[in-house]
Design a protein around this motif. Structure first.
Motif, PDB file in Angstrom:
ATOM      1  N   LYS A 114      74.408  63.856  75.500  1.00  0.00           N
ATOM      2  CA  LYS A 114      75.018  64.469  76.507  1.00  0.00           C
ATOM      3  C   LYS A 114      74.126  64.702  77.837  1.00  0.00           C
ATOM      4  O   LYS A 114      74.581  65.331  78.552  1.00  0.00           O
ATOM      5  N   ARG A 118      78.103  61.083  84.382  1.00  0.00           N
ATOM      6  CA  ARG A 118      78.575  59.813  84.543  1.00  0.00           C
ATOM      7  C   ARG A 118      78.424  59.591  86.212  1.00  0.00           C
ATOM      8  O   ARG A 118      78.730  60.496  86.871  1.00  0.00           O
ATOM      9  N   PRO A 133      88.678  58.232  80.832  1.00  0.00           N
ATOM     10  CA  PRO A 133      88.257  58.841  79.590  1.00  0.00           C
ATOM     11  C   PRO A 133      87.308  60.166  79.522  1.00  0.00           C
ATOM     12  O   PRO A 133      86.917  60.449  80.888  1.00  0.00           O
ATOM     13  N   PRO A 134      87.401  61.103  78.867  1.00  0.00           N
ATOM     14  CA  PRO A 134      86.825  62.259  78.674  1.00  0.00           C
ATOM     15  C   PRO A 134      85.416  62.377  78.998  1.00  0.00           C
ATOM     16  O   PRO A 134      84.727  61.474  78.560  1.00  0.00           O
ATOM     17  N   ILE A 135      84.954  63.241  79.635  1.00  0.00           N
ATOM     18  CA  ILE A 135      83.579  63.369  80.159  1.00  0.00           C
ATOM     19  C   ILE A 135      82.788  63.817  78.991  1.00  0.00           C
ATOM     20  O   ILE A 135      83.036  64.508  78.150  1.00  0.00           O
ATOM     21  N   THR A 136      81.575  62.745  78.705  1.00  0.00           N
ATOM     22  CA  THR A 136      80.682  63.125  77.562  1.00  0.00           C
ATOM     23  C   THR A 136      79.316  63.318  77.757  1.00  0.00           C
ATOM     24  O   THR A 136      78.617  63.966  77.058  1.00  0.00           O
ATOM     25  N   GLU A 138      76.848  65.895  80.063  1.00  0.00           N
ATOM     26  CA  GLU A 138      77.022  67.361  80.724  1.00  0.00           C
ATOM     27  C   GLU A 138      75.605  67.672  81.280  1.00  0.00           C
ATOM     28  O   GLU A 138      75.183  68.834  81.540  1.00  0.00           O
ATOM     29  N   HIS A 165      75.175  72.806  76.016  1.00  0.00           N
ATOM     30  CA  HIS A 165      76.389  72.846  75.561  1.00  0.00           C
ATOM     31  C   HIS A 165      76.254  73.442  74.014  1.00  0.00           C
ATOM     32  O   HIS A 165      75.240  73.520  73.380  1.00  0.00           O
TER      33      HIS A 165
END
Length: 257
Positions: A114, A118, A133-136, A138, A165
């Motif tokens: 993580k 992005r 797509p979902p945010i991976t 962070e 996280h």
């Protein structure tokens, strides 16, 4: 007739009394998954037990520390991957540093999957058809940095333990992120060198083929020029003969005179 029907009825009763074994496909899948998980755990145990005597432990996970030594970069990677499995995160290979003398890798960073964010060009797209797509990523700061010391040992020079996280349960860490599937930089460099040599050899072969084709084309053009020149001389000879015949007096005209 009654005996026959009675025998038939008894036969049906016998068939219905036979024990029927039912197999659940999930039992086999769970059994295979359990064996695979046990195999990975045993491999992690072998990796971490090697450093159990020199490292501080936190629960079941042996933590890396500054000054910790490894025999190779792959060994450091496998240790950090095993540490991530037991802690609750997956690992990604990050930047490396190379020597200015011989361009060999002398430093390597391993980060949490993580880490970073992005890029905006992948998020703000006007031509997107499907939802993003979902945010991976962070911006997680957790990482492990190793450096080559004296050309022999790989030593931990930086270790960031804290994540920004929530961590996964060790049983839910995806096993597809196994350290054995990560890219080996040395193998990648070797493959790049092999492809470079192969590309150079292919270019040389192309040059030789082009030179051969050019020579053949030159021979063909020379033959065509010679043939055209021969035809031109033949045409000129024919024209001169025709003109000579036109200038000769006819036999009939001489006889009339």
């Amino acid at each position: 007739m009654e005996c026959t029907s009675s025998q038939a009825f008894d036969s049906d009763e016998d068939e219905r009394c036979l024990p029927v074994e039912s197999y659940n496909q999930n039992d086999f899948t769970d059994d295979k998954l359990s064996k695979s998980v046990d195999l990975y755990i045993s491999e992690d145990d072998k990796i971490t037990e090697k450093y159990a005597g020199n490292s501080a432990s936190s629960g079941n996970a042996i933590e890396p520390h500054i000054g910790m030594e490894f025999d190779s970069r792959d060994e450091a990677r496998e240790f950090y991957v095993a540490y991530g499995r037991r802690t609750g995160f997956t690992v990604r290979i990050h930047h490396n540093r190379r020597s200015r003398i011989n361009n060999t890798v002398i430093g390597q960073d391993f980060v949490c999957s993580k880490e970073g964010f992005r890029e905006k060009k992948y998020v703000c797209r006007n031509d997107r058809v499907l939802p993003p797509p979902p945010i991976t990523r962070e911006g997680c700061p957790a990482m492990l940095r190793v450096a080559l010391r004296d050309g022999v040992k790989w030593v931990v020079t930086k270790f960031v333990k804290d994540h920004n996280h929530s961590l996964m349960s060790p049983s839910k860490v995806p096993w597809r992120g196994s350290g054995k599937n990560l890219i080996n930089e040395d193998e990648k460099d070797q493959r790049i060198r092999e492809l470079t040599i192969e590309l150079y050899n292919e270019r040389q072969r192309c040059k030789r083929r082009c030179a051969a084709y050019q020579e053949q084309l030159h021979v063909v053009l020379t033959f065509v020029e010679e043939h055209v020149e021969h035809l031109s001389r033949s045409v000129q000879d024919m024209v001169q003969r025709i003109r000579g015949l036109e200038n000769e007096p006819l036999d009939g005209s001489d006889w009339d005179q």
